[in-house]
Design a protein around this motif. Structure first.
Motif, short mmCIF file in Angstrom:
data_model
loop_
_atom_site.label_atom_id
_atom_site.label_comp_id
_atom_site.label_asym_id
_atom_site.label_seq_id
_atom_site.Cartn_x
_atom_site.Cartn_y
_atom_site.Cartn_z
N SER A 55 0.82 -1.22 0.00
CA SER A 55 0.00 0.00 0.00
C SER A 55 0.85 1.26 0.00
N GLU A 56 2.05 1.19 0.53
CA GLU A 56 2.92 2.37 0.55
C GLU A 56 3.33 2.79 -0.85
N ASN A 57 3.64 1.82 -1.71
CA ASN A 57 4.06 2.10 -3.08
C ASN A 57 2.94 1.89 -4.10
N VAL A 58 1.75 1.58 -3.62
CA VAL A 58 0.56 1.36 -4.45
C VAL A 58 0.86 0.38 -5.58
N CYS A 59 1.22 -0.83 -5.18
CA CYS A 59 1.54 -1.86 -6.17
C CYS A 59 1.29 -3.24 -5.59
N ILE A 60 1.37 -4.21 -6.46
CA ILE A 60 1.29 -5.62 -6.07
C ILE A 60 2.62 -6.25 -6.42
N VAL A 61 3.13 -7.07 -5.52
CA VAL A 61 4.35 -7.82 -5.78
C VAL A 61 3.94 -9.26 -6.04
N TYR A 62 4.25 -9.74 -7.23
CA TYR A 62 3.96 -11.12 -7.60
C TYR A 62 4.95 -11.59 -8.65
N PRO A 63 5.53 -12.74 -8.48
CA PRO A 63 5.53 -13.55 -7.28
C PRO A 63 6.53 -12.98 -6.26
N THR A 64 6.24 -13.17 -5.00
CA THR A 64 7.15 -12.67 -3.97
C THR A 64 8.46 -13.46 -4.02
N LEU A 65 9.52 -12.84 -3.54
CA LEU A 65 10.81 -13.53 -3.48
C LEU A 65 10.74 -14.77 -2.60
N GLU A 66 9.95 -14.66 -1.52
CA GLU A 66 9.83 -15.78 -0.58
C GLU A 66 9.18 -17.01 -1.20
N SER A 67 8.45 -16.84 -2.29
CA SER A 67 7.73 -17.96 -2.90
C SER A 67 8.65 -18.89 -3.68
N ASP A 68 9.85 -18.41 -4.02
CA ASP A 68 10.80 -19.17 -4.85
C ASP A 68 10.28 -19.40 -6.27
N LEU A 69 9.21 -18.69 -6.66
CA LEU A 69 8.71 -18.76 -8.03
C LEU A 69 9.49 -17.77 -8.90
N GLN A 70 9.65 -18.10 -10.16
CA GLN A 70 10.32 -17.22 -11.11
C GLN A 70 9.37 -16.10 -11.52
N PRO A 71 9.91 -14.93 -11.89
CA PRO A 71 9.05 -13.86 -12.41
C PRO A 71 8.32 -14.33 -13.66
N LEU A 72 7.23 -13.66 -13.99
CA LEU A 72 6.46 -14.03 -15.18
C LEU A 72 7.31 -13.90 -16.43
N GLY A 73 7.30 -14.93 -17.24
CA GLY A 73 8.09 -14.95 -18.46
C GLY A 73 7.37 -14.27 -19.61
N GLU A 74 8.08 -14.16 -20.72
CA GLU A 74 7.49 -13.56 -21.92
C GLU A 74 6.32 -14.43 -22.38
N GLY A 75 5.27 -13.77 -22.82
CA GLY A 75 4.05 -14.47 -23.23
C GLY A 75 3.05 -14.58 -22.10
N TRP A 76 3.50 -14.42 -20.87
CA TRP A 76 2.62 -14.44 -19.71
C TRP A 76 2.20 -13.01 -19.40
N SER A 77 1.04 -12.84 -18.78
CA SER A 77 0.61 -11.51 -18.35
C SER A 77 -0.08 -11.60 -17.00
N ILE A 78 -0.21 -10.45 -16.38
CA ILE A 78 -0.89 -10.36 -15.10
C ILE A 78 -1.92 -9.26 -15.21
N CYS A 79 -3.12 -9.53 -14.74
CA CYS A 79 -4.22 -8.57 -14.77
C CYS A 79 -4.64 -8.29 -13.34
N ILE A 80 -4.65 -7.02 -12.97
CA ILE A 80 -5.06 -6.61 -11.63
C ILE A 80 -6.33 -5.78 -11.82
N GLU A 81 -7.42 -6.25 -11.25
CA GLU A 81 -8.73 -5.65 -11.52
C GLU A 81 -9.48 -5.36 -10.24
N ARG A 82 -10.09 -4.17 -10.18
CA ARG A 82 -10.92 -3.82 -9.04
C ARG A 82 -12.30 -4.42 -9.24
N GLN A 83 -12.78 -5.12 -8.23
CA GLN A 83 -14.07 -5.78 -8.30
C GLN A 83 -15.18 -4.96 -7.65
#
Length: 126
Positions: A55-83
């Protein structure tokens, strides 16, 4: 008074490095946000793990470093939507009674513009 929220979602493309995804529209609560990851075939899946709302930087972090998941690769996308609803119906008699802290950012701007318009009309004698 009806306040419209025009923009309700952001979609970003993966680049194998980015984990931080900014929000460019107001929202009332992080519970109102839905995060969807979309694979190169266009199939999306709602994400509720391995992410953090900053909330301080008004953003979403995904995937978190703690998850050990790789960042989204090319061809992948992320959609953040207000419901949340795109507008709130507030009876005109009640809108003046709302405290500034109860207003969304867009409603605060609308109130400022409304006051400016009234002052302009009074000044011009229209």
């Amino acid at each position: 008074m009806t306040t419209l929220f025009i923009k309700t979602k952001d979609t970003f493309q993966g680049d194998n490095t980015n984990r931080v995804w900014p929000l460019s529209y107001p929202y009332l609560s992080v519970q109102d946000l839905r995060v969807t990851v979309i694979n190169p075939k266009g199939i999306g899946a709602c994400v509720n793990k391995h992410l953090r709302f900053d909330s301080e930087n008004v953003c979403i972090v995904y995937p978190t470093l703690e998850s050990d998941l790789q960042p989204l690769g090319e061809g992948w996308s992320i959609c953040i939507e207000r419901q949340a609803p795109i507008c709130r119906q507030i009876p005109a008699t009640d809108s003046a009674l709302l405290a500034p802290e109860d207003l969304t950012p867009i409603e605060k701007l609308a109130r400022i513009e409304e006051i400016r318009a009234i002052k302009h009309i009074q000044k011009e004698g229209v």
